[in-house]
Design a protein around this motif. Structure first.
Motif, PDB file in Angstrom:
ATOM      1  N   ARG A 159     -25.455 -15.200  -2.725  1.00  0.00           N
ATOM      2  CA  ARG A 159     -25.193 -13.840  -2.239  1.00  0.00           C
ATOM      3  C   ARG A 159     -25.303 -13.770  -0.717  1.00  0.00           C
ATOM      4  O   ARG A 159     -24.492 -13.111  -0.061  1.00  0.00           O
ATOM      5  CB  ARG A 159     -26.151 -12.842  -2.894  1.00  0.00           C
ATOM      6  N   ALA A 160     -26.285 -14.462  -0.140  1.00  0.00           N
ATOM      7  CA  ALA A 160     -26.446 -14.473   1.316  1.00  0.00           C
ATOM      8  C   ALA A 160     -25.244 -15.132   1.980  1.00  0.00           C
ATOM      9  O   ALA A 160     -24.757 -14.661   3.020  1.00  0.00           O
ATOM     10  CB  ALA A 160     -27.734 -15.193   1.697  1.00  0.00           C
ATOM     11  N   TRP A 161     -24.764 -16.224   1.379  1.00  0.00           N
ATOM     12  CA  TRP A 161     -23.591 -16.914   1.922  1.00  0.00           C
ATOM     13  C   TRP A 161     -22.384 -15.983   1.920  1.00  0.00           C
ATOM     14  O   TRP A 161     -21.644 -15.890   2.896  1.00  0.00           O
ATOM     15  CB  TRP A 161     -23.292 -18.163   1.102  1.00  0.00           C
ATOM     16  N   GLU A 162     -22.188 -15.255   0.800  1.00  0.00           N
ATOM     17  CA  GLU A 162     -21.047 -14.343   0.684  1.00  0.00           C
ATOM     18  C   GLU A 162     -21.134 -13.184   1.666  1.00  0.00           C
ATOM     19  O   GLU A 162     -20.122 -12.690   2.149  1.00  0.00           O
ATOM     20  CB  GLU A 162     -20.938 -13.821  -0.746  1.00  0.00           C
ATOM     21  N   ALA A 163     -22.363 -12.747   1.983  1.00  0.00           N
ATOM     22  CA  ALA A 163     -22.550 -11.611   2.895  1.00  0.00           C
ATOM     23  C   ALA A 163     -22.450 -12.031   4.364  1.00  0.00           C
ATOM     24  O   ALA A 163     -22.226 -11.195   5.233  1.00  0.00           O
ATOM     25  CB  ALA A 163     -23.905 -10.962   2.638  1.00  0.00           C
ATOM     26  N   SER A 164     -22.599 -13.306   4.625  1.00  0.00           N
ATOM     27  CA  SER A 164     -22.618 -13.787   6.010  1.00  0.00           C
ATOM     28  C   SER A 164     -21.211 -14.104   6.509  1.00  0.00           C
ATOM     29  O   SER A 164     -20.360 -14.578   5.757  1.00  0.00           O
ATOM     30  CB  SER A 164     -23.474 -15.045   6.111  1.00  0.00           C
ATOM     31  N   THR A 165     -21.010 -13.866   7.789  1.00  0.00           N
ATOM     32  CA  THR A 165     -19.743 -14.249   8.424  1.00  0.00           C
ATOM     33  C   THR A 165     -19.974 -15.337   9.465  1.00  0.00           C
ATOM     34  O   THR A 165     -19.027 -15.879  10.017  1.00  0.00           O
ATOM     35  CB  THR A 165     -19.069 -13.037   9.106  1.00  0.00           C
ATOM     36  N   ASP A 166     -21.234 -15.656   9.707  1.00  0.00           N
ATOM     37  CA  ASP A 166     -21.588 -16.678  10.700  1.00  0.00           C
ATOM     38  C   ASP A 166     -21.470 -18.066  10.061  1.00  0.00           C
ATOM     39  O   ASP A 166     -22.139 -18.355   9.060  1.00  0.00           O
ATOM     40  CB  ASP A 166     -23.006 -16.428  11.205  1.00  0.00           C
ATOM     41  N   GLU A 167     -20.647 -18.914  10.643  1.00  0.00           N
ATOM     42  CA  GLU A 167     -20.407 -20.250  10.074  1.00  0.00           C
ATOM     43  C   GLU A 167     -21.667 -21.128  10.086  1.00  0.00           C
ATOM     44  O   GLU A 167     -21.883 -21.913   9.167  1.00  0.00           O
ATOM     45  CB  GLU A 167     -19.260 -20.948  10.809  1.00  0.00           C
ATOM     46  N   ALA A 168     -22.491 -20.991  11.120  1.00  0.00           N
ATOM     47  CA  ALA A 168     -23.734 -21.778  11.187  1.00  0.00           C
ATOM     48  C   ALA A 168     -24.676 -21.362  10.061  1.00  0.00           C
ATOM     49  O   ALA A 168     -25.304 -22.219   9.419  1.00  0.00           O
ATOM     50  CB  ALA A 168     -24.408 -21.611  12.542  1.00  0.00           C
ATOM     51  N   ASP A 169     -24.788 -20.057   9.835  1.00  0.00           N
ATOM     52  CA  ASP A 169     -25.622 -19.580   8.728  1.00  0.00           C
ATOM     53  C   ASP A 169     -25.082 -20.080   7.388  1.00  0.00           C
ATOM     54  O   ASP A 169     -25.839 -20.522   6.532  1.00  0.00           O
ATOM     55  CB  ASP A 169     -25.680 -18.052   8.706  1.00  0.00           C
ATOM     56  N   ARG A 170     -23.776 -20.013   7.234  1.00  0.00           N
ATOM     57  CA  ARG A 170     -23.173 -20.466   5.987  1.00  0.00           C
ATOM     58  C   ARG A 170     -23.423 -21.963   5.767  1.00  0.00           C
ATOM     59  O   ARG A 170     -23.680 -22.388   4.642  1.00  0.00           O
ATOM     60  CB  ARG A 170     -21.674 -20.180   5.979  1.00  0.00           C
ATOM     61  N   ALA A 171     -23.367 -22.737   6.841  1.00  0.00           N
ATOM     62  CA  ALA A 171     -23.659 -24.172   6.723  1.00  0.00           C
ATOM     63  C   ALA A 171     -25.104 -24.395   6.289  1.00  0.00           C
ATOM     64  O   ALA A 171     -25.387 -25.253   5.443  1.00  0.00           O
ATOM     65  CB  ALA A 171     -23.374 -24.881   8.043  1.00  0.00           C
ATOM     66  N   ASN A 172     -26.042 -23.616   6.846  1.00  0.00           N
ATOM     67  CA  ASN A 172     -27.457 -23.724   6.451  1.00  0.00           C
ATOM     68  C   ASN A 172     -27.641 -23.322   4.991  1.00  0.00           C
ATOM     69  O   ASN A 172     -28.389 -23.965   4.253  1.00  0.00           O
ATOM     70  CB  ASN A 172     -28.338 -22.857   7.353  1.00  0.00           C
ATOM     71  N   PHE A 173     -26.969 -22.239   4.571  1.00  0.00           N
ATOM     72  CA  PHE A 173     -27.054 -21.811   3.179  1.00  0.00           C
ATOM     73  C   PHE A 173     -26.516 -22.898   2.247  1.00  0.00           C
ATOM     74  O   PHE A 173     -27.081 -23.159   1.183  1.00  0.00           O
ATOM     75  CB  PHE A 173     -26.290 -20.503   2.960  1.00  0.00           C
ATOM     76  N   ASN A 174     -25.429 -23.534   2.649  1.00  0.00           N
ATOM     77  CA  ASN A 174     -24.867 -24.627   1.848  1.00  0.00           C
ATOM     78  C   ASN A 174     -25.861 -25.771   1.698  1.00  0.00           C
ATOM     79  O   ASN A 174     -26.036 -26.317   0.606  1.00  0.00           O
ATOM     80  CB  ASN A 174     -23.572 -25.161   2.468  1.00  0.00           C
ATOM     81  N   ASP A 175     -26.504 -26.154   2.811  1.00  0.00           N
ATOM     82  CA  ASP A 175     -27.480 -27.245   2.772  1.00  0.00           C
ATOM     83  C   ASP A 175     -28.647 -26.903   1.841  1.00  0.00           C
ATOM     84  O   ASP A 175     -29.082 -27.728   1.038  1.00  0.00           O
ATOM     85  CB  ASP A 175     -28.009 -27.552   4.171  1.00  0.00           C
ATOM     86  N   MET A 176     -29.158 -25.679   1.956  1.00  0.00           N
ATOM     87  CA  MET A 176     -30.275 -25.259   1.105  1.00  0.00           C
ATOM     88  C   MET A 176     -29.849 -25.209  -0.363  1.00  0.00           C
ATOM     89  O   MET A 176     -30.596 -25.650  -1.246  1.00  0.00           O
ATOM     90  CB  MET A 176     -30.805 -23.893   1.552  1.00  0.00           C
TER      91      MET A 176
END
Length: 117
Positions: free
Chosen positions: A26-43
């Motif tokens: 859900r956090a990944w879907e709500a985020s538009t920041d690519e760096a945040d999305r990369a961190n969410f993917n790693d986690m």
């Protein structure tokens, strides 16, 4: 690895991981920041590895009270003990020592196998 002691503990651990993975999704879907999305993917990927490991069958080494050792494959210790007891129930001289169950490591397995040389 307390979550591998019983089936109930393992399932509770898997449920917790599933909840965390859903939150990350859900956090990944709500985020538009690519760096945040990369961190969410790693986690998410790290949690997914834990979830998969928890569910998969592992080799559990154990000893007999009279000496000797063997192994059983199961997802958790409780299942491994049940399988081992079932396997040896008709062998009165081979009583499974429940206190000795442990997930096999390469070093532990090698030490046990060296007794055959």
């Amino acid at each position: 690895m307390k979550h591998l002691q019983t089936t109930a503990a393992r399932q509770a651990f898997e449920d917790k991981i599933t909840d965390k993975m859903e939150s990350l999704k859900r956090a990944w879907e709500a985020s538009t920041d690519e760096a945040d999305r990369a961190n969410f993917n790693d986690m998410y990927n790290a949690l997914n590895e834990q979830w998969l490991y928890s569910r998969q069958s592992k080799e559990w080494l154990y000893n007999f009270k009279s000496g000797g050792w063997n192994s059983a494959y199961a997802a958790d210790k409780e299942q491994a003990i049940k399988k081992a007891k079932e396997e040896w129930k008709n062998s009165p001289n081979l009583e499974v020592d429940e206190k000795t169950f442990r997930v096999s490591t390469p070093a532990d397995l090698q030490a046990n196998l060296s007794s055959f040389y």
